[in-house]
Design a protein around this motif. Structure first.
Motif, mmCIF file in Angstrom:
data_model
loop_
_atom_site.group_PDB
_atom_site.id
_atom_site.type_symbol
_atom_site.label_atom_id
_atom_site.label_comp_id
_atom_site.label_asym_id
_atom_site.label_seq_id
_atom_site.Cartn_x
_atom_site.Cartn_y
_atom_site.Cartn_z
ATOM 1 N N LYS A 223 0.835 -1.212 0.000
ATOM 2 C CA LYS A 223 0.000 0.000 0.000
ATOM 3 C C LYS A 223 0.863 1.254 0.000
ATOM 4 C CE LYS A 223 -3.968 -2.076 2.378
ATOM 5 N NZ LYS A 223 -4.800 -2.080 3.600
ATOM 6 N N ARG A 224 1.973 1.213 0.747
ATOM 7 C CA ARG A 224 2.852 2.380 0.782
ATOM 8 C C ARG A 224 3.430 2.668 -0.592
ATOM 9 N NH1 ARG A 224 7.993 4.215 1.643
ATOM 10 N NH2 ARG A 224 8.967 2.154 1.400
ATOM 11 N N ARG A 225 3.796 1.609 -1.310
ATOM 12 C CA ARG A 225 4.335 1.796 -2.663
ATOM 13 C C ARG A 225 3.267 2.319 -3.611
ATOM 14 N NH1 ARG A 225 9.932 1.806 -3.077
ATOM 15 N NH2 ARG A 225 10.759 0.278 -1.586
ATOM 16 N N MET A 226 2.057 1.827 -3.489
ATOM 17 C CA MET A 226 0.971 2.302 -4.340
ATOM 18 C C MET A 226 0.672 3.776 -4.071
ATOM 19 S SD MET A 226 0.233 -0.145 -6.323
ATOM 20 C CE MET A 226 0.155 -1.932 -6.523
ATOM 21 N N THR A 227 0.727 4.146 -2.816
ATOM 22 C CA THR A 227 0.526 5.555 -2.469
ATOM 23 C C THR A 227 1.619 6.422 -3.081
ATOM 24 O OG1 THR A 227 -0.522 4.919 -0.382
ATOM 25 C CG2 THR A 227 0.314 7.178 -0.547
ATOM 26 N N THR A 228 2.839 5.904 -3.101
ATOM 27 C CA THR A 228 3.950 6.628 -3.717
ATOM 28 C C THR A 228 3.710 6.846 -5.209
ATOM 29 O OG1 THR A 228 5.520 5.707 -2.120
ATOM 30 C CG2 THR A 228 6.426 6.565 -4.170
ATOM 31 N N VAL A 229 3.177 5.841 -5.882
ATOM 32 C CA VAL A 229 2.894 5.979 -7.311
ATOM 33 C C VAL A 229 1.868 7.076 -7.548
ATOM 34 C CG1 VAL A 229 2.048 4.815 -9.377
ATOM 35 C CG2 VAL A 229 3.396 3.549 -7.720
ATOM 36 N N VAL A 230 0.786 7.056 -6.780
ATOM 37 C CA VAL A 230 -0.276 8.054 -6.950
ATOM 38 C C VAL A 230 0.261 9.459 -6.682
ATOM 39 C CG1 VAL A 230 -2.501 8.857 -6.066
ATOM 40 C CG2 VAL A 230 -2.101 6.399 -6.397
ATOM 41 N N ARG A 231 1.096 9.581 -5.675
ATOM 42 C CA ARG A 231 1.605 10.888 -5.266
ATOM 43 C C ARG A 231 2.695 11.412 -6.192
ATOM 44 N NH1 ARG A 231 4.258 9.832 -0.238
ATOM 45 N NH2 ARG A 231 6.070 9.414 -1.559
ATOM 46 N N ASP A 232 3.654 10.563 -6.538
ATOM 47 C CA ASP A 232 4.837 11.034 -7.258
ATOM 48 C C ASP A 232 4.713 10.963 -8.782
ATOM 49 O OD1 ASP A 232 5.943 11.438 -4.796
ATOM 50 O OD2 ASP A 232 7.286 9.698 -4.871
ATOM 51 N N TYR A 233 3.745 10.171 -9.281
ATOM 52 C CA TYR A 233 3.605 10.023 -10.726
ATOM 53 C C TYR A 233 2.154 10.237 -11.154
ATOM 54 C CZ TYR A 233 8.162 7.823 -9.989
ATOM 55 O OH TYR A 233 9.451 7.571 -9.617
ATOM 56 N N PRO A 234 1.601 11.401 -10.816
ATOM 57 C CA PRO A 234 0.195 11.643 -11.151
ATOM 58 C C PRO A 234 -0.020 11.700 -12.664
ATOM 59 C CG PRO A 234 1.249 13.681 -10.434
ATOM 60 C CD PRO A 234 2.240 12.576 -10.200
ATOM 61 N N GLY A 235 -1.192 11.254 -13.076
ATOM 62 C CA GLY A 235 -1.526 11.309 -14.491
ATOM 63 C C GLY A 235 -1.018 10.143 -15.309
ATOM 64 N N THR A 236 -0.284 9.246 -14.701
ATOM 65 C CA THR A 236 0.238 8.084 -15.445
ATOM 66 C C THR A 236 -0.735 6.910 -15.320
ATOM 67 O OG1 THR A 236 1.462 7.275 -13.526
ATOM 68 C CG2 THR A 236 2.606 8.804 -14.993
ATOM 69 N N ASP A 237 -0.603 5.966 -16.241
ATOM 70 C CA ASP A 237 -1.413 4.751 -16.151
ATOM 71 C C ASP A 237 -1.119 4.004 -14.858
ATOM 72 O OD1 ASP A 237 -2.602 5.241 -18.589
ATOM 73 O OD2 ASP A 237 -1.202 3.982 -19.714
ATOM 74 N N ALA A 238 0.151 4.038 -14.448
ATOM 75 C CA ALA A 238 0.522 3.357 -13.207
ATOM 76 C C ALA A 238 -0.197 3.981 -12.016
ATOM 77 C CB ALA A 238 2.031 3.426 -13.014
ATOM 78 N N ALA A 239 -0.319 5.312 -12.007
ATOM 79 C CA ALA A 239 -1.015 5.985 -10.913
ATOM 80 C C ALA A 239 -2.490 5.594 -10.886
ATOM 81 C CB ALA A 239 -0.868 7.499 -11.054
ATOM 82 N N ARG A 240 -3.098 5.478 -12.061
ATOM 83 C CA ARG A 240 -4.504 5.066 -12.128
ATOM 84 C C ARG A 240 -4.681 3.652 -11.578
ATOM 85 N NH1 ARG A 240 -6.835 2.028 -15.774
ATOM 86 N NH2 ARG A 240 -5.059 2.231 -17.204
ATOM 87 N N LEU A 241 -3.784 2.756 -11.974
ATOM 88 C CA LEU A 241 -3.874 1.373 -11.478
ATOM 89 C C LEU A 241 -3.594 1.291 -9.993
ATOM 90 C CD1 LEU A 241 -2.012 -0.432 -14.425
ATOM 91 C CD2 LEU A 241 -4.467 -0.505 -13.923
ATOM 92 N N ALA A 242 -2.651 2.101 -9.525
ATOM 93 C CA ALA A 242 -2.336 2.110 -8.109
ATOM 94 C C ALA A 242 -3.530 2.590 -7.274
ATOM 95 C CB ALA A 242 -1.121 3.002 -7.849
ATOM 96 N N LYS A 243 -4.245 3.597 -7.797
ATOM 97 C CA LYS A 243 -5.419 4.099 -7.079
ATOM 98 C C LYS A 243 -6.502 3.026 -7.026
ATOM 99 C CE LYS A 243 -8.487 8.086 -6.707
ATOM 100 N NZ LYS A 243 -9.638 7.248 -6.315
ATOM 101 N N GLN A 244 -6.679 2.297 -8.119
ATOM 102 C CA GLN A 244 -7.642 1.199 -8.119
ATOM 103 C C GLN A 244 -7.257 0.149 -7.080
ATOM 104 O OE1 GLN A 244 -7.821 -0.302 -12.133
ATOM 105 N NE2 GLN A 244 -8.843 1.519 -12.938
ATOM 106 N N PHE A 245 -5.971 -0.132 -6.981
ATOM 107 C CA PHE A 245 -5.494 -1.098 -5.992
ATOM 108 C C PHE A 245 -5.835 -0.609 -4.581
ATOM 109 C CE2 PHE A 245 -2.365 -2.559 -2.956
ATOM 110 C CZ PHE A 245 -2.236 -3.919 -3.223
ATOM 111 N N LEU A 246 -5.523 0.656 -4.301
ATOM 112 C CA LEU A 246 -5.781 1.197 -2.968
ATOM 113 C C LEU A 246 -7.275 1.219 -2.645
ATOM 114 C CD1 LEU A 246 -3.212 4.142 -3.047
ATOM 115 C CD2 LEU A 246 -3.064 2.079 -1.622
ATOM 116 N N ASP A 247 -8.099 1.522 -3.642
ATOM 117 C CA ASP A 247 -9.558 1.565 -3.406
ATOM 118 C C ASP A 247 -10.116 0.168 -3.107
ATOM 119 O OD1 ASP A 247 -9.522 4.265 -3.841
ATOM 120 O OD2 ASP A 247 -10.196 4.149 -5.932
ATOM 121 N N SER A 248 -9.479 -0.852 -3.651
ATOM 122 C CA SER A 248 -9.978 -2.225 -3.466
ATOM 123 C C SER A 248 -9.365 -2.919 -2.255
ATOM 124 C CB SER A 248 -9.714 -3.058 -4.703
ATOM 125 O OG SER A 248 -8.309 -3.171 -4.939
ATOM 126 N N HIS A 249 -8.438 -2.240 -1.601
ATOM 127 C CA HIS A 249 -7.787 -2.843 -0.426
ATOM 128 C C HIS A 249 -8.094 -1.956 0.790
ATOM 129 C CE1 HIS A 249 -5.801 -5.032 -3.620
ATOM 130 N NE2 HIS A 249 -5.308 -5.871 -2.734
#
Length: 249
Positions: A223-249
């Motif tokens: 979860k910490r890594r996913m939060t890092t993706v959303v925070r540090d790489y906004p607007g990327t496909d990875a950030a979108r997927l990371a947010k989906q991961f966080l919402d489902s966990h």
């Protein structure tokens, strides 16, 4: 007198018949002997040919065994090399992670990681591009992951610190994730995330690192890594997927 002539004629005819019969028997015996000699020669030649074939088979078996031993030695050398490189990757990833952990005081809340400054990566030459494309073929088309791992290690050793080298580290993580060899995948993704945070593959690497950590049962770190993706790489496909991961966990 007449009786004497008839007796003489009879004896003459009988002698001729006996002689003819003896000649026929002799000829038959000679033919049989010739046939026997011919059969014996053919048998000897057949045995000789069989012996030659057996020698050739033994020679081929010896050569095959030698080749098998050589392949086994090469395979063992390759496995040893992979293990050594994996250990080096793990050691590097741990070394890169320690300063960041030490910089965060225990009594303070973690602060946002500064956005990495972009740097210029060495651009690949034609031979480097061809080698990288060969790796992609092994992964995407051939699905030959073991061969791809060996090719990636060779690529990283031959073309260090280039733009495609970072990609190679990322795909090393992807292949290990598919196998699955999760610890090795974790090491490879950590290299990209920690050493090349400004590279275009960094956001994907951090996201896949989160996925790998989750598969390893390290839920909080994932979860910490996913939060890092959303925070540090906004607007990327990875950030979108990371947010989906966080919402489902």
């Amino acid at each position: 007198m007449r009786q004497l002539l008839m007796a003489t004629l009879a004896l003459s005819l009988a002698g001729s018949a006996v002689a003819q019969s003896s000649s026929t028997v002799y000829q038959d015996s000679r033919s049989q002997a010739q046939r026997a000699a011919g059969d014996s020669q053919a048998t000897a030649e057949l045995f000789y040919m069989i012996e030659q074939l057996q020698r050739e088979v033994r020679q081929l078996r010896g050569e095959l065994e030698e080749q098998r031993n050589q392949l086994e030695r090469l395979s063992q050398q390759s496995r040893s090399r992979y293990i050594d490189l994996d250990q080096r990757i793990l050691g590097l990833s741990e070394t890169l992670n320690k300063p960041a952990e030490a910089a965060t005081p225990a009594a303070e809340a973690p602060v946002a990681t500064p956005k990495p400054v972009s740097r210029e990566y060495r651009q690949p030459a034609a031979d480097e591009r061809a080698a990288y494309q060969a790796i992609q073929t092994l992964i995407r088309e051939d699905k030959n992951y073991d061969a791809a791992i060996g090719a990636i290690y060779d690529f990283i050793g031959k073309y260090p610190e280039g733009d495609l080298t970072v990609n190679a580290y990322y795909w090393l993580g992807e292949v290990y994730l598919v196998k699955p060899q999760l610890e090795q995948a974790k090491q490879a993704f950590t290299i990209v995330a920690s050493r090349y945070p400004d590279h275009r593959k960094a956001s994907d690497a951090v996201y896949k690192l989160g996925v790998t950590l989750d598969k390893l049962g390290e839920a909080e770190e994932a979860k910490r890594r996913m939060t890092t993706v959303v925070r540090d790489y906004p607007g990327t496909d990875a950030a979108r997927l990371a947010k989906q991961f966080l919402d489902s966990h």
